[in-house]
Write a protein that holds these residues in place. Structure first.
Motif, PDB file in Angstrom:
ATOM      1  N   LEU A 417       1.023  -1.200  -0.194  1.00 50.59           N
ATOM      2  CA  LEU A 417       0.167   0.033   0.100  1.00 50.59           C
ATOM      3  C   LEU A 417       0.906   1.304  -0.072  1.00 50.59           C
ATOM      4  O   LEU A 417       1.941   1.198   0.883  1.00 50.59           O
ATOM      5  CB  LEU A 417      -0.879   0.229   0.948  1.00 50.59           C
ATOM      6  N   TYR A 418       0.479   2.194  -0.876  1.00 52.70           N
ATOM      7  CA  TYR A 418       1.246   3.541  -0.916  1.00 52.70           C
ATOM      8  C   TYR A 418      -0.157   4.365  -0.656  1.00 52.70           C
ATOM      9  O   TYR A 418      -0.842   4.744  -1.323  1.00 52.70           O
ATOM     10  CB  TYR A 418       1.856   3.805  -2.423  1.00 52.70           C
ATOM     11  N   TYR A 419       0.236   5.344   0.367  1.00 51.33           N
ATOM     12  CA  TYR A 419      -0.879   6.062   0.819  1.00 51.33           C
ATOM     13  C   TYR A 419      -0.114   7.413   1.124  1.00 51.33           C
ATOM     14  O   TYR A 419       1.051   7.717   1.340  1.00 51.33           O
ATOM     15  CB  TYR A 419      -1.332   5.388   2.245  1.00 51.33           C
ATOM     16  N   HIS A 420      -1.106   8.480   1.398  1.00 52.13           N
ATOM     17  CA  HIS A 420      -0.642   9.878   1.413  1.00 52.13           C
ATOM     18  C   HIS A 420      -1.122  10.739   2.368  1.00 52.13           C
ATOM     19  O   HIS A 420      -2.391  10.813   2.749  1.00 52.13           O
ATOM     20  CB  HIS A 420      -1.237  10.464  -0.095  1.00 52.13           C
ATOM     21  N   PHE A 421      -0.284  11.299   3.129  1.00 44.27           N
ATOM     22  CA  PHE A 421      -0.550  12.362   4.196  1.00 44.27           C
ATOM     23  C   PHE A 421      -0.184  13.638   3.745  1.00 44.27           C
ATOM     24  O   PHE A 421      -0.469  14.685   4.192  1.00 44.27           O
ATOM     25  CB  PHE A 421       0.050  12.323   5.342  1.00 44.27           C
ATOM     26  N   ASP A 422       0.292  13.665   2.146  1.00 40.45           N
ATOM     27  CA  ASP A 422       0.776  14.997   1.795  1.00 40.45           C
ATOM     28  C   ASP A 422       0.622  14.901   0.352  1.00 40.45           C
ATOM     29  O   ASP A 422       0.873  13.637  -0.192  1.00 40.45           O
ATOM     30  CB  ASP A 422       2.334  15.228   2.241  1.00 40.45           C
ATOM     31  N   TYR A 423       0.443  15.926  -0.508  1.00 37.49           N
ATOM     32  CA  TYR A 423       0.217  15.501  -1.873  1.00 37.49           C
ATOM     33  C   TYR A 423       0.651  16.938  -2.859  1.00 37.49           C
ATOM     34  O   TYR A 423       0.156  18.123  -2.453  1.00 37.49           O
ATOM     35  CB  TYR A 423      -1.094  15.148  -2.428  1.00 37.49           C
ATOM     36  N   VAL A 424       0.913  16.869  -4.081  1.00 41.56           N
ATOM     37  CA  VAL A 424       1.380  17.733  -4.906  1.00 41.56           C
ATOM     38  C   VAL A 424       0.765  17.172  -5.966  1.00 41.56           C
ATOM     39  O   VAL A 424       1.066  16.262  -6.784  1.00 41.56           O
ATOM     40  CB  VAL A 424       2.899  18.137  -5.153  1.00 41.56           C
ATOM     41  N   VAL A 458       3.839   2.200   2.719  1.00 42.22           N
ATOM     42  CA  VAL A 458       4.740   3.183   2.629  1.00 42.22           C
ATOM     43  C   VAL A 458       3.693   4.401   2.670  1.00 42.22           C
ATOM     44  O   VAL A 458       2.832   4.628   1.902  1.00 42.22           O
ATOM     45  CB  VAL A 458       5.712   3.405   1.618  1.00 42.22           C
ATOM     46  N   ALA A 459       3.924   5.523   3.408  1.00 43.75           N
ATOM     47  CA  ALA A 459       3.016   6.831   3.226  1.00 43.75           C
ATOM     48  C   ALA A 459       3.980   7.924   2.884  1.00 43.75           C
ATOM     49  O   ALA A 459       5.104   7.959   3.483  1.00 43.75           O
ATOM     50  CB  ALA A 459       2.498   7.125   4.815  1.00 43.75           C
ATOM     51  N   ASN A 460       3.340   8.644   2.099  1.00 44.78           N
ATOM     52  CA  ASN A 460       3.858  10.003   1.583  1.00 44.78           C
ATOM     53  C   ASN A 460       3.749  11.001   2.887  1.00 44.78           C
ATOM     54  O   ASN A 460       2.652  11.439   3.206  1.00 44.78           O
ATOM     55  CB  ASN A 460       3.233  10.591   0.431  1.00 44.78           C
ATOM     56  N   VAL A 461       4.673  11.517   3.540  1.00 45.15           N
ATOM     57  CA  VAL A 461       4.517  12.233   4.813  1.00 45.15           C
ATOM     58  C   VAL A 461       5.252  13.635   4.340  1.00 45.15           C
ATOM     59  O   VAL A 461       5.095  14.610   5.436  1.00 45.15           O
ATOM     60  CB  VAL A 461       5.360  11.748   5.984  1.00 45.15           C
ATOM     61  N   GLY A 462       5.473  13.936   3.101  1.00 42.41           N
ATOM     62  CA  GLY A 462       5.835  15.335   2.838  1.00 42.41           C
ATOM     63  C   GLY A 462       7.131  15.698   3.620  1.00 42.41           C
ATOM     64  O   GLY A 462       8.189  14.942   3.622  1.00 42.41           O
ATOM     65  N   ASP A 463       7.154  16.699   4.416  1.00 43.51           N
ATOM     66  CA  ASP A 463       8.173  17.168   5.311  1.00 43.51           C
ATOM     67  C   ASP A 463       8.471  16.374   6.652  1.00 43.51           C
ATOM     68  O   ASP A 463       9.627  16.284   7.215  1.00 43.51           O
ATOM     69  CB  ASP A 463       8.105  18.573   5.907  1.00 43.51           C
ATOM     70  N   LEU A 464       7.613  15.110   6.878  1.00 40.32           N
ATOM     71  CA  LEU A 464       7.678  14.710   7.883  1.00 40.32           C
ATOM     72  C   LEU A 464       7.186  15.356   9.304  1.00 40.32           C
ATOM     73  O   LEU A 464       6.164  15.240   9.918  1.00 40.32           O
ATOM     74  CB  LEU A 464       8.969  13.832   8.396  1.00 40.32           C
TER      75      LEU A 464
END
Length: 1017
Positions: A417-424, A458-464
């Motif tokens: 799973l690829y998941y997002h907490f940040d997005y462009v 794995v989660a996209n966390v942007g700047d963390l």
């Protein structure tokens, strides 16, 4: 049994207790004292284990003030890996240490006290791992237990000082993780992290690329990842190349024991920037044309990939190899999307893996990520080899696109799973502050777990930094999904608050976190100046409008909710100890106060623009309020950058979030991209810009009525039609109707209000207006006649008698309609409403104002199994069929799963039922995502909620649903009579989440959240 914060076990196997983090620690008594005990590790163990023993010494010193030694003593902490540590292996061989249930288990640890473990040692606390990461996680679990936050460095969280720290008797473990690879993606890191990190840690070491992130930076990333029990990282990619930015980066990952990967667009252990830095038009370092094209430059591309795998082999770091190929810059492949081409690419990549490693490809972990357009290959029949982990994805906005098909056998490589907490990207960037609602995150992760997705998350966390709450929850859930049910989320939030701020304030802080997530879930802050409408089936954006309505006081109400949350947070912050003030501001205070301020800014801004069009005397006051809010926004960021932690986070809080949509300022990408020029972020300005007006000296009457603001109408000169208030009802729940009397000049004036009926009342029928006055209008229901009644109120003022400079007084007449339900049919003789209620003629949710609004959890009957997901909706809970793996159902049967709602409607005829659903995608193999609706005994009408939406192409319909964070669909029904009816919402597919139902009988007006829930009898 559920675990409590006291550390009780939630599962047991013999005497090896699987526990919550830190459960082996006590601050009152136990079998072993950590104060003063040395922490001993064998130099022969994995470097990551040797290193974590040092972190444990540091953490014990932080808590107790006593620095542990590193050599053996009569009482000692022994840290080591089974099969790698002579210390641990000697204990096992002598029979002193039982490692059953741990030996050979992936990332599993044992914590236990052993008496007389070896000559000269009376007692030892043993932390043993089934593999090196198991040992690392076991050591960090002790750190967590003694009170060291995983975020101690990233958010300046001090632990509570303790004079006593004990280890309890018994054998403890955190078990084996449910998801094998668990981690995050540092992404979209400009301007915040991308500005701060090179300044704090020093520039990148690749010549010409000072913005790169070096090994010292990644050491801090690796540490927090491991403290959170994660093991896998996608490194930053915005103009950065992990391997080149510091030659030590891969070695540091290996030293820490972190598994490295690359993102969905970066195959074969090479970041895409490694190609971009060296390939130019016409040539590349591999003898090719410089094109990122497998059709036209295959030999050079293969050589580039071969070098990436060879580097992994030579440097000896642990990696998961990304397969496939996408276009350069997170786009679709320029060669087209032919299945045969992608099959050829994957085959070539696996051949390279075998050549470079000298082993079958199946012995090297690999993933194929079905991100955006890549999922089309799968949907059209292309399958990766069975040993490859197929990573499924969300739609970038937290809604999973596809689950594993339960009708197909399990893959050897499993799913991810690829998941997002940040997005462009499409819709609009969201990257300023945390906007995740944990209830929504839980629902999606629970679905992934239930459908057997356990290979790699794995989660996209942007700047963390800024996404600490969802990141920690994501990794906690990935470790042990069964621990965290939907009802356990308040406990999780309390635990998070306690770990970072202490036990005393954990309850109110947890409530702040939950409220924050629910309010943010209504709409991303970046989208607060975009209204999305649909006309003739076409989606239209207006980036100079508030999405909230003035009607129903919606904009006022949501702003007040944020204002209240901000005040609650400020009160807590003022009462916290000085030592945690920095951590509080970084983890909670900033995001709450800054978002509350942004809502106040937007309310002032859009009210200013409305007032300017109406010529109100208060126009410039609202402009000043908006400008003051912008200054406060800058001040909050400045506090973060310059005052917190003595300036440690200088220039971190630089993410624009207000000026989105300003095409004139920064070009055609403005509707979705952050304010920037030449890839450099611009400081925010107010957009749309506020207006100031020049007022005439003379007083001039203006009148606006409740419900007219969204059209901008005002009287006497701003509308050709008559002013009319929304319909009154004794059962209304909407805010009280009002009239605003405003001045269009600088001179104050007197006003008076007269009504044409004795049952119509105004709270202040006479007064004086300097700028404006809001008058609430009510009905005296004891005096109002039954049925439908009309009356008028007349506002007079603004003339010469009030210093109007010779101008005659003006008058505005406002129509008022009251609907008092009466008896019908055989009961007409029962004229009194009380008699009607006594006979139950009105039951359930009662129509008022031409609509009925129902929150999904308030059903009268539930047939089948349903689960209430409290707090998942934009205004409350959601209802979903249970379990999420249930098969598709045929609606209409006596036992068919459904929710039933009793409603009282005042007239017969056609009605429209709007279903407000969480914006889910058709993630199931059945195709589509459906529900059905009916009244009484009618045949259910089935609805596919995703008609017109494309979660792969991210089209406008999809973007509307995700931006508004709701999917609204409608069905039309004809009812033959007024009175009590039973509205039925039928399950067709699982994973549908119903938030609200709104019945429009002809009076519903457009609002963002829908009207407040109707009165229920």
């Amino acid at each position: 049994m559920p675990v409590l914060s006291s550390g009780l076990a939630w599962a047991e196997a013999d005497d090896l207790r699987v526990t919550d983090p830190g459960a082996c620690i006590s601050f009152t008594a136990g079998a072993f004292s950590l104060v003063g005990a040395p922490v001993v590790v064998s130099a022969d163990d994995h470097p990551g284990v040797v290193r974590v023993a040092g972190d444990l010494r540091d953490d014990i010193e932080r808590v107790t003030g006593v620095r542990p030694a590193s050599t053996i003593a009569r009482s000692a902490v022994l840290v080591g890996t089974i099969g790698r540590s002579p210390l641990i292996d000697a204990l096992v061989e002598s029979g002193k240490l039982d490692v059953s249930g741990v030996r050979g288990r992936w990332e599993t640890s044992l914590q236990t006290v052993v008496d007389h473990p070896m000559p000269g040692v009376d007692r030892a606390f043993v932390i043993a791992g089934g593999d090196p990461r198991g040992t690392i996680f076991g050591a960090y679990d002790v750190s967590y237990g003694i009170g060291v936050s995983p975020w101690h460095w990233w958010d300046d969280v001090p632990p509570v000082r303790r004079d006593e720290v004990w280890v309890r008797a018994g054998r403890y473990t955190q078990g084996t993780p449910a998801v094998k690879y668990r981690g995050f993606f540092i992404n979209d890191e400009n301007p915040a992290l991308g500005t701060w990190a090179p300044a704090y840690f020093g520039p990148g070491k690749a010549p010409g690329y000072p913005g790169g992130f070096n090994a010292d930076f990644y050491a801090k990333i690796f540490e927090v990842l491991l403290r959170l029990k994660g093991n896998y990282l996608w490194p930053a990619v915005w103009g950065r190349a992990f391997a080149e930015d510091d030659p030590e980066n891969h070695r540091r990952a290996a030293e820490y024991g972190v598994v490295m990967g690359t993102s969905h667009e970066a195959p074969m252990m090479r970041g895409i920037e490694e190609w971009n830095r060296h390939a130019v038009a016409g040539r590349d370092p591999y003898g090719g044309t410089g094109e990122w094209s497998y059709r036209r430059n295959a030999e050079a591309i293969r050589a580039y990939w071969r070098a990436g795998i060879q580097r992994m082999v030579d440097e000896g770091f642990e990696g998961v190899v990304t397969l496939g190929m996408r276009g350069n810059g997170d786009t679709s492949l320029p060669d087209g999307d032919g299945i045969e081409l992608m099959r050829e690419i994957i085959a070539a990549q696996r051949q390279i893996i075998e050549e470079m490693t000298g082993r079958p490809a199946s012995e090297t972990p690999q993933v194929w990520t079905l991100y955006k357009e890549v999922q089309r290959y799968w949907d059209r029949g292309l399958r990766a080899p069975e040993d490859v982990t197929v990573v499924l994805t969300d739609d970038n906005w937290g809604n999973i696109r596809k689950h594993p098909d339960p009708g197909v056998g399990a893959r050897a490589g499993g799913h991810g799973l690829y998941y997002h907490f940040d997005y462009v990207g499409a819709g609009r960037n969201y990257k300023w502050v945390d906007t995740a609602n944990l209830r929504n995150v839980w629902d999606q992760l629970h679905q992934a777990h239930a459908y057997g997705n356990h290979g790699l998350w794995v989660a996209n966390v942007g700047d963390l930094k800024g996404n600490e709450v969802p990141t920690e929850f994501f990794l906690d859930y990935a470790w042990n999904p069964d621990r965290w049910g939907i009802g356990d989320l308040p406990e999780w939030e309390r635990r998070y608050a306690r770990q970072n701020f202490g036990a005393e304030w954990s309850e109110p802080i947890a409530e702040i976190l939950a409220s924050y997530g629910r309010l943010q879930a209504r709409r991303k802050p970046e989208l607060l100046n975009r209204r999305i409408t649909v006309a003739d089936g076409q989606v239209a954006y207006d980036d100079q409008q508030t999405p909230y309505s003035f009607g129903h006081r919606e904009l006022e109400r949501v702003t007040e909710e944020w204002r209240d949350l901000g005040k609650r947070a400020e009160r807590i912050g003022r009462r916290l100890p000085a030592a945690v003030q920095d951590a509080w501001f970084e983890l909670v205070g900033y995001e709450v106060q800054a978002t509350a301020n942004l809502y106040a800014l937007r309310q002032a801004e859009f009210t200013n623009l409305l007032y300017a069009r109406q010529g109100r005397a208060a126009t410039n006051d609202r402009a000043a309020e908006a400008e003051k809010a912008l200054e406060r926004d800058f001040a909050l960021a400045d506090r973060f950058n310059s005052q917190v932690a003595e300036g440690k986070w200088k220039n971190f809080q630089t993410q624009p979030h207000i000026d989105y949509g300003d095409v004139d300022r920064y070009g055609p990408n403005a509707p979705w991209q952050q304010p920037e020029k030449d890839n450099v972020a611009l400081p925010d300005v107010l957009f749309p810009a506020v207006r100031r007006i020049e007022l005439p000296s003379a007083a001039e009457l203006g009148v606006s009525v409740d419900g007219s603001e969204d059209s901008g109408e005002w009287w006497p000169g701003g509308s050709p039609g008559q002013a009319r208030l929304p319909e009154f009802s004794p059962y209304q729940t909407r805010p009280q109707q009002y009239v605003e009397v405003f001045n269009r000049g600088r001179t104050p004036f007197d006003y008076r209000v007269e009504t044409s009926a004795p049952w119509l009342r105004v709270d202040r029928p006479r007064g004086r207006v300097e700028r404006q006055v809001r008058l609430e209008v009510r009905v005296d229901w004891d005096r109002a006649p039954e049925g439908r009644s009309e009356a008028e109120l007349t506002v007079t003022g603004g003339g010469a008698g009030a210093g109007g400079g010779g101008r005659a007084e003006a008058s505005v007449t406002v129509m008022c309609v009251a609907e008092k339900p009466m008896a019908t049919g055989a009961l007409r003789v029962l004229r009194a409403l009380r008699a009607l209620r006594a006979l139950r003629v009105l039951r359930g949710f009662v129509e008022a104002g031409g609509y009925v609004a129902i929150d999904a959890e308030h059903h009268d009957r539930a047939v089948g199994e349903w689960r209430c997901l409290d707090g998942i909706g934009r205004t409350g809970a959601g209802m979903t069929p249970w379990p999420v793996t249930a098969p598709r159902q045929t609606p209409g049967g006596a036992a068919s799963p459904r929710l039933e709602y009793e409603v009282s409607l005042l007239s017969a005829g056609e009605v429209t039922v709007w279903a407000y659903l969480s914006p889910r995608n058709p993630a199931l193999p059945t195709g589509g995502l459906r529900y059905a609706v009916s009244f009484d005994g009618d045949v259910p009408q089935s609805v596919d909620i995703n008609v017109g939406a494309d979660d792969g192409l991210l089209n406008a319909t999809w973007a509307r649903n995700t931006s508004d964070n709701v999917n609204r669909t409608a069905t039309r029904h004809v009812l033959g009579s007024a009175g009590v009816h039973r509205l039925k919402f039928w399950m067709v597919d699982p994973t549908v989440v119903l938030q609200r139902l709104v019945i429009d009988t002809g009076g519903l007006t457009s609002t963002y959240l829908g009207p407040l829930e109707s009165r229920r009898l």
